[in-house]
Scaffold this motif. Structure first.
Motif, PDB file in Angstrom:
ATOM      1  N   VAL A 125       0.844  -1.192   0.000  1.00 46.04           N
ATOM      2  CA  VAL A 125       0.000   0.000   0.000  1.00 46.04           C
ATOM      3  C   VAL A 125       0.882   1.245   0.000  1.00 46.04           C
ATOM      4  CG1 VAL A 125      -1.627   1.339   1.360  1.00 46.04           C
ATOM      5  CG2 VAL A 125      -1.950  -1.119   1.127  1.00 46.04           C
ATOM      6  N   SER A 126       1.892   1.223   0.879  1.00 49.36           N
ATOM      7  CA  SER A 126       2.803   2.359   0.971  1.00 49.36           C
ATOM      8  C   SER A 126       3.511   2.597  -0.356  1.00 49.36           C
ATOM      9  CB  SER A 126       3.806   2.088   2.096  1.00 49.36           C
ATOM     10  OG  SER A 126       4.835   3.019   2.037  1.00 49.36           O
ATOM     11  N   GLN A 127       4.028   1.505  -0.952  1.00 47.91           N
ATOM     12  CA  GLN A 127       4.757   1.633  -2.212  1.00 47.91           C
ATOM     13  C   GLN A 127       3.849   2.120  -3.333  1.00 47.91           C
ATOM     14  OE1 GLN A 127       8.051   0.855  -3.000  1.00 47.91           O
ATOM     15  NE2 GLN A 127       8.479   0.746  -0.820  1.00 47.91           N
ATOM     16  N   LEU A 128       2.580   1.689  -3.300  1.00 47.70           N
ATOM     17  CA  LEU A 128       1.659   2.124  -4.356  1.00 47.70           C
ATOM     18  C   LEU A 128       1.416   3.621  -4.264  1.00 47.70           C
ATOM     19  CD1 LEU A 128      -0.858  -0.833  -4.370  1.00 47.70           C
ATOM     20  CD2 LEU A 128       0.687  -0.167  -6.203  1.00 47.70           C
ATOM     21  N   GLY A 129       1.349   4.134  -3.027  1.00 52.38           N
ATOM     22  CA  GLY A 129       1.215   5.577  -2.870  1.00 52.38           C
ATOM     23  C   GLY A 129       2.423   6.291  -3.480  1.00 52.38           C
ATOM     24  N   PHE A 130       3.605   5.729  -3.198  1.00 49.24           N
ATOM     25  CA  PHE A 130       4.860   6.255  -3.738  1.00 49.24           C
ATOM     26  C   PHE A 130       4.808   6.275  -5.269  1.00 49.24           C
ATOM     27  CE2 PHE A 130       9.390   4.890  -4.782  1.00 49.24           C
ATOM     28  CZ  PHE A 130       9.930   6.153  -4.639  1.00 49.24           C
ATOM     29  N   LEU A 131       4.371   5.141  -5.848  1.00 46.58           N
ATOM     30  CA  LEU A 131       4.331   5.035  -7.309  1.00 46.58           C
ATOM     31  C   LEU A 131       3.311   6.009  -7.906  1.00 46.58           C
ATOM     32  CD1 LEU A 131       4.526   1.168  -7.758  1.00 46.58           C
ATOM     33  CD2 LEU A 131       6.230   2.865  -8.375  1.00 46.58           C
ATOM     34  N   CYS A 132       2.145   6.119  -7.262  1.00 45.77           N
ATOM     35  CA  CYS A 132       1.109   7.001  -7.795  1.00 45.77           C
ATOM     36  C   CYS A 132       1.615   8.434  -7.829  1.00 45.77           C
ATOM     37  CB  CYS A 132      -0.149   6.941  -6.947  1.00 45.77           C
ATOM     38  SG  CYS A 132      -1.209   5.597  -7.414  1.00 45.77           S
ATOM     39  N   LEU A 133       2.276   8.824  -6.762  1.00 46.27           N
ATOM     40  CA  LEU A 133       2.667  10.229  -6.735  1.00 46.27           C
ATOM     41  C   LEU A 133       3.788  10.511  -7.711  1.00 46.27           C
ATOM     42  CD1 LEU A 133       4.902  12.064  -4.867  1.00 46.27           C
ATOM     43  CD2 LEU A 133       4.129  10.510  -3.147  1.00 46.27           C
ATOM     44  N   LEU A 134       4.645   9.494  -7.948  1.00 46.44           N
ATOM     45  CA  LEU A 134       5.667   9.682  -8.976  1.00 46.44           C
ATOM     46  C   LEU A 134       5.037   9.719 -10.361  1.00 46.44           C
ATOM     47  CD1 LEU A 134       8.608   7.372  -7.885  1.00 46.44           C
ATOM     48  CD2 LEU A 134       8.455   9.860  -7.787  1.00 46.44           C
ATOM     49  N   ALA A 135       4.119   8.770 -10.591  1.00 43.39           N
ATOM     50  CA  ALA A 135       3.529   8.653 -11.923  1.00 43.39           C
ATOM     51  C   ALA A 135       2.689   9.876 -12.262  1.00 43.39           C
ATOM     52  CB  ALA A 135       2.679   7.391 -12.001  1.00 43.39           C
ATOM     53  N   GLY A 136       2.065  10.461 -11.241  1.00 48.24           N
ATOM     54  CA  GLY A 136       1.136  11.539 -11.528  1.00 48.24           C
ATOM     55  C   GLY A 136       1.731  12.924 -11.398  1.00 48.24           C
ATOM     56  N   ALA A 137       2.965  13.026 -10.875  1.00 47.34           N
ATOM     57  CA  ALA A 137       3.505  14.361 -10.598  1.00 47.34           C
ATOM     58  C   ALA A 137       3.664  15.175 -11.869  1.00 47.34           C
ATOM     59  CB  ALA A 137       4.849  14.240  -9.878  1.00 47.34           C
ATOM     60  N   GLY A 138       3.968  14.503 -12.984  1.00 47.96           N
ATOM     61  CA  GLY A 138       3.996  15.198 -14.253  1.00 47.96           C
ATOM     62  C   GLY A 138       5.228  16.048 -14.471  1.00 47.96           C
ATOM     63  N   THR A 139       6.385  15.578 -14.010  1.00 47.23           N
ATOM     64  CA  THR A 139       7.638  16.246 -14.348  1.00 47.23           C
ATOM     65  C   THR A 139       8.573  15.214 -14.962  1.00 47.23           C
ATOM     66  OG1 THR A 139       8.806  15.790 -12.293  1.00 47.23           O
ATOM     67  CG2 THR A 139       7.370  17.708 -12.314  1.00 47.23           C
ATOM     68  N   HIS A 140       9.585  15.690 -15.642  1.00 46.43           N
ATOM     69  CA  HIS A 140      10.494  14.786 -16.337  1.00 46.43           C
ATOM     70  C   HIS A 140      11.154  13.803 -15.375  1.00 46.43           C
ATOM     71  CE1 HIS A 140      13.531  13.507 -19.255  1.00 46.43           C
ATOM     72  NE2 HIS A 140      14.411  13.639 -18.277  1.00 46.43           N
ATOM     73  N   THR A 141      11.721  14.347 -14.311  1.00 46.60           N
ATOM     74  CA  THR A 141      12.465  13.482 -13.394  1.00 46.60           C
ATOM     75  C   THR A 141      11.536  12.506 -12.674  1.00 46.60           C
ATOM     76  OG1 THR A 141      13.863  15.392 -13.072  1.00 46.60           O
ATOM     77  CG2 THR A 141      14.231  13.524 -11.633  1.00 46.60           C
ATOM     78  N   ALA A 142      10.347  13.003 -12.302  1.00 45.80           N
ATOM     79  CA  ALA A 142       9.400  12.116 -11.629  1.00 45.80           C
ATOM     80  C   ALA A 142       8.998  10.983 -12.558  1.00 45.80           C
ATOM     81  CB  ALA A 142       8.158  12.901 -11.187  1.00 45.80           C
ATOM     82  N   ALA A 143       8.851  11.267 -13.856  1.00 43.24           N
ATOM     83  CA  ALA A 143       8.477  10.222 -14.799  1.00 43.24           C
ATOM     84  C   ALA A 143       9.579   9.179 -14.917  1.00 43.24           C
ATOM     85  CB  ALA A 143       8.174  10.835 -16.163  1.00 43.24           C
ATOM     86  N   VAL A 144      10.818   9.659 -14.979  1.00 40.36           N
ATOM     87  CA  VAL A 144      11.949   8.715 -15.017  1.00 40.36           C
ATOM     88  C   VAL A 144      11.935   7.860 -13.752  1.00 40.36           C
ATOM     89  CG1 VAL A 144      14.446   8.553 -14.961  1.00 40.36           C
ATOM     90  CG2 VAL A 144      13.344  10.197 -16.485  1.00 40.36           C
ATOM     91  N   ALA A 145      11.742   8.541 -12.605  1.00 35.62           N
ATOM     92  CA  ALA A 145      11.725   7.817 -11.329  1.00 35.62           C
ATOM     93  C   ALA A 145      10.585   6.818 -11.290  1.00 35.62           C
ATOM     94  CB  ALA A 145      11.593   8.810 -10.179  1.00 35.62           C
ATOM     95  N   ALA A 146       9.436   7.191 -11.886  1.00 34.67           N
ATOM     96  CA  ALA A 146       8.288   6.305 -11.844  1.00 34.67           C
ATOM     97  C   ALA A 146       8.593   4.989 -12.526  1.00 34.67           C
ATOM     98  CB  ALA A 146       7.085   6.974 -12.517  1.00 34.67           C
ATOM     99  N   ILE A 147       9.243   5.045 -13.698  1.00 35.98           N
ATOM    100  CA  ILE A 147       9.574   3.797 -14.401  1.00 35.98           C
ATOM    101  C   ILE A 147      10.551   2.979 -13.564  1.00 35.98           C
ATOM    102  CG2 ILE A 147      10.692   2.821 -16.430  1.00 35.98           C
ATOM    103  CD1 ILE A 147       8.037   3.873 -17.144  1.00 35.98           C
ATOM    104  N   GLY A 148      11.571   3.655 -13.021  1.00 34.78           N
ATOM    105  CA  GLY A 148      12.542   2.937 -12.201  1.00 34.78           C
ATOM    106  C   GLY A 148      11.870   2.269 -11.014  1.00 34.78           C
ATOM    107  N   ALA A 149      11.019   3.036 -10.306  1.00 37.05           N
ATOM    108  CA  ALA A 149      10.379   2.497  -9.108  1.00 37.05           C
ATOM    109  C   ALA A 149       9.372   1.410  -9.464  1.00 37.05           C
ATOM    110  CB  ALA A 149       9.683   3.628  -8.345  1.00 37.05           C
TER     111      ALA A 149
END
Lengths: 816, 125
Positions: A303-327
């Motif tokens: 649950v915790s990790q999914l929150g982490f992933l959602c916020l990375l995936a949805g933040a809408g910045t270049h670095t967050a998008a890169v981080a989202a794929i990695g995470a």
């Protein structure tokens, strides 16, 4: 075009599996792993092109009339998801072959549904049409319901499955509405086109986004919907590893990541994603530390990790998008490993309760090593993929790093990320220690976490024996080892993951500072923060007993699950009270309800339309006149007076005579309106009816029974009058509003062709001869039925059963 | 094509519908049958409302003038006959109920009441 074939192959395999299971037992899972394996190999073979920015596309017409096609499109994001869904899926299927016993009840169903799920999930991550995505999405909900509720002997399984289904599919309906709004606003239902050209100016967009996010949040177990995920842990462990780590729960993350490049800048997307993601991340981490069941610990961690992933995936910045794929990749590998490890521990040691395990690493060294790798990746230690993802995430939220995020919001998110990372480190450590570590007696016998399960066993033994476990087979171990090594390899050599991430993040502006997934970014702030996280996390683990006491004292917030139960209870209660009021068994009451509904819905609408002037009242000239000839007045008076008198009459024969008079009055009306055929027929029928009624009434008592109808007479009068008024006013308005010429204008010529002079006769005998034939059949049927009903009496006149019922009713009536 | 039907005709339809509904709401089967009869009349007159004002019968070769619309007439004709069939059948049913019960009343449905008394399942809360 290979992708639709692979999807079809999943379905075909699901059909073929049940007989194979009978033949091969649990080894049939190896066959089941073929379609996902094929899909993963296909995705790998296409990956160079996809990472270079050339998505693989396919299209199958589905509902051509509605312009719905099954579009498939595999770009970088889909590629990452396909690798998780199919790649990890194939590995888990192989593991299942060793996990399940061949005599397991319902094994055929389980394998079959698991393959179906794999296919549906593959559809979700490759579909490029909102409707296709929705259908596959709900297919995963339904198959997940069947998989979670797999063990039919456990009540809890059924309840958890239903809870997951109601939550995800119920929120899915909101999502569907959101999809439709989105498609309407954008003028297309193709996801790629919508994202490339988002309808940012549409006033519908904020509503659509909120609705879509509700669906995505529920699927990915974001607070406040997160309760269903720990509940779903009653599922068999391989199912949890697949659905609740690699595949299904990623659905929401995937959808957010899919739409973010187009919609992240539209309100209220970013606020919602960042707020709910952050809350979920912290809540999940906090509750993971309270768990004593290894599987539940991993679930809360998810649950915790999914929150982490959602916020990375949805933040809408270049670095967050890169981080989202990695995470995303990192989480898929380490979390499924951890679930599989729980399965091995449970299977070999017979328990997965932290308080009953001690020193297991000695008997399960390879498992412990794999679990160590996965837990380290989850905690964010180098050189694992989890570390790389977390570094990227910390970088993304450094205040000032991305102009899209206001510094204050970025700072807040960063603080939340660090806090959650500390909790993550602590529960990762707790997982490994709980499963494999050496413990002190006090820690195993009594787990001082009030509120979960305090004081289960007594602490009689001063020295606790090590848990013994039988060594697992190589096939059983292969899966967790392989998956945990994936995290290590991709972490040490982040090139492939970075290629995918870069291709996914390409739509975002990198503001001249492209970020890449790599182990070493120099001595940067994120590295410093990671050091802080490790130190704080280690401290938290070191002083875990003190922290557990603190957690025990913390007030328990009202859990979201309570909300679910209240909702369910409320629905039942409302349904029951409505039924109790409406389902009285009284036919007049039912009819009254129907009439009242007619008045309440179309009736009220008519009145408002008249009041607002939406519908004009006919007036003047042709529209408003009392009668067409004074004779009409006489006939209408006869009809009205006899009809009203008939219903006031309690003696049968006078009522009958009055009714006949009404009928003859109507025949007169027909004569006035140029319908002699109708008048003749009606007179004939009225005469016949009267004669028949006389025959029947001759035997019945002279008056109608005057039993009270159960509800006041004046209400019946009001209801009947209102209903009659509504119908007649509607008819009046409708007839006045008519603009079309009658279709019968051409009938005159047609009748001459047919050789008829009477148009009505020609219609009945020629144009609609088959209808008339049907009418004759109805009359014959009625005649046969009447004859049998009346003649049956002559042979034996006793039909006693209804009277028994009658007694029972009387009895109940008196009791009430 | 325009023109609303005359008010008296509309009023007559309203009275027929109201009386029909009222009789249908009664417990006595015989009165319910009467109600259906009246509703049948009401429906037939409703069909007449679609026609223009006073017109000639739809017969070819008669006097010159506006013929009435034959289509609603054909429908009403069918409806009259079907209503007759239904009424007769219902009468036979009412008659049998009277033979069995000694009255022609509609009793309450026990099964329906049982459904109304259902309790909330245990595991819902």
């Amino acid at each position: 075009m290979l992708l639709p074939v692979i999807l079809a192959l999943h379905a075909a395999t699901a059909v073929l599996l049940p007989p194979l299971v009978r033949l091969l037992g649990a080894r049939a899972f190896l066959v089941a792993s073929l379609p996902p394996a094929l899909s993963a190999v296909w995705a790998l073979s296409r990956s160079p092109g996809i990472a270079a920015g050339e998505p693989a596309e396919a299209s199958v017409p589905w509902v051509p009339a509605l312009d719905i096609t099954l579009d498939f499109r595999v770009d970088a994001l889909s590629l990452a998801m396909v690798l998780l869904v199919s790649g990890v899926g194939a590995v888990i299927f192989c593991y299942s072959a060793a996990y399940f016993r061949s005599d397991q009840a319902g094994l055929a169903r389980l394998t079959s549904v698991m393959v179906l799920f794999a296919g549906a999930m593959l559809g979700v991550v490759t579909a490029d049409n909102l409707f296709a995505l929705y259908v596959f999405w709900e297919l995963t909900s339904v198959t997940s319901f069947l998989l979670v509720g797999f063990d039919q002997r456990k009540d809890a399984a059924g309840r958890a499955a239903l809870q997951a289904l109601i939550t995800t599919a119920g929120a899915g309906l909101f999502m569907l509405i959101g999809f439709i709004l989105l498609g309407q606003a954008g003028g297309t239902y193709r996801i790629s086109e919508l994202v490339a050209d988002p309808p940012v100016d549409s006033p519908l967009l904020p509503v659509a986004l909120v609705l879509v996010l509700i669906g995505a949040f529920a699927k990915s177990a974001q607070a406040p919907f997160h309760y269903w995920l720990p509940g779903a842990m009653v599922a068999p462990t391989p199912v949890s590893a697949y659905l609740h780590a690699a595949a299904m729960v990623k659905g929401g993350v995937y959808l957010i990541a899919r739409l973010a490049p187009g919609f992240a800048d539209a309100d209220p997307w970013r606020v919602l994603v960042l707020a709910f993601g952050l809350a979920t991340m912290v809540i999940g981490g906090w509750s993971a530390l309270r768990q004593t069941d290894l599987k539940l610990l991993v679930a809360h961690g998810t649950v915790s990790q999914l929150g982490f992933l959602c916020l990375l995936a949805g933040a809408g910045t270049h670095t967050a998008a890169v981080a989202a794929i990695g995470a995303l990749l990192a989480h898929g590998f380490f979390k499924s490993t951890l679930f599989l490890v729980v399965g091995v521990v449970d299977h070999q040691a017979g328990t997965r309760d932290i308080r009953r395990l001690n020193g297991l690493w000695r008997s399960l060294p390879v498992t412990a090593a794999a679990a160590g790798l996965a837990a380290a990746s989850m905690a964010g230690l180098p050189p694992l993929l989890g570390f790389i993802g977390k570094e990227a995430a910390l970088e993304a939220f450094l205040p000032g790093h991305s102009p899209e995020l206001p510094p204050l919001a970025a700072g807040l998110e960063l603080a939340g990320l660090v806090l959650a990372s500390v909790l993550t480190f602590a529960y990762s450590a707790r997982f490994w220690w709980g499963a494999f570590g050496d413990k002190r007696a006090a820690e195993t016998d009594i787990e001082p976490v009030p509120g979960t399960d305090a004081g289960g066993e007594d602490g009689a033994e001063p020295r606790i024996p090590r848990t013994r476990a039988t060594p697992p087979s190589a096939v059983f171990l292969a899966a967790p080892v392989l998956l945990s090594l994936c995290g290590l390899v991709l972490g040490s050599l982040p090139g492939p993951a970075d290629a995918i991430a870069a291709a996914y993040a390409a739509p975002y502006s990198d503001h001249g500072k492209p970020y890449h997934l790599a182990l070493w970014h120099g001595l940067s702030t994120p590295l410093l923060l990671t050091a802080v996280v490790i130190a704080a996390g280690a401290a938290l683990f070191r002083w875990r007993e003190a922290f557990a006491r603190l957690q025990g004292r913390a007030p328990r917030v009202i859990s979201a699950e309570m909300g679910y139960h209240l909702f369910l209870h409320g629905t039942y209660a409302i349904a029951l009270s409505v039924t109790r009021r409406l389902q009285t068994g009284s036919l007049p009451a039912y009819l009254g309800i129907i009439l009242a509904t007619m008045l309440a819905l179309p009736g009220v609408r008519l009145v408002t339309a008249l009041a607002t002037g939406e519908v004009a009242v006919p007036s003047g000239g042709d529209g408003l006149r009392l009668w067409d000839t004074p004779l009409e007045g006489v006939v209408a008076a006869v009809i009205a007076v006899t009809a009203i008198a008939a219903l006031r009459e309690h003696r049968r024969f006078p009522a009958l005579i009055l009714l006949s008079a009404t009928g003859f009055g109507i025949a007169g009306l027909f004569v006035l309106h140029g319908a002699p055929d109708l008048a003749l027929t009606l007179i004939l029928v009225e005469t016949l009816t009267t004669i028949i009624l006389v025959f029947v009434l001759r035997r019945l008592p002279a008056t109608f029974s005057v039993r009270a109808p159960g509800w006041p007479k004046r209400w019946m009068v009001v209801l009947s009058v209102a209903a009659g008024a509504f119908i007649s006013v509607s008819l009046w308005l409708m007839a006045a509003a008519r603009t079309a010429e009658p279709i019968s204008l051409g009938y005159e010529a047609a009748a001459e062709q047919a050789g008829g002079r009477n148009l009505v006769n020609t219609i009945l005998a020629d144009f609609r001869a088959l209808d008339t034939f049907g009418e004759i059949v109805v009359l014959l049927t009625a005649a046969v039925a009447v004859a049998s009903l009346v003649l049956l009496n002559r042979r034996h006149r006793v039909v006693d059963e209804p009277s028994a019922d009658e007694e029972q009713i009387e009895e109940e009536g008196s009791r009430r | 094509m325009s023109g609303a039907p005359s008010l008296l005709l509309v009023l007559a339809v309203g009275v027929l519908y109201s009386c029909g509904f009222y009789l249908m709401l009664q417990r006595s089967l015989m009165r319910a049958v009467f109600g259906i009869l009246l509703l049948g009349h009401a429906a037939n007159v409703s069909l007449m409302l679609t026609d223009r004002a006073i017109t000639l019968p739809p017969l070819l070769g008669g006097p010159e003038g506006v013929l009435s619309d034959p289509l609603p007439q054909a429908m009403a004709l069918t409806a009259i006959v079907i209503t007759f069939g239904v009424t007769t059948f219902l009468l036979a049913l009412a008659y049998r109920v009277w033979l069995g019960d000694g009255n022609d009343e509609v009793p309450d449905d026990l099964e329906d009441r049982r459904i109304g008394r259902l309790q909330e399942p245990e595991d819902s809360a």
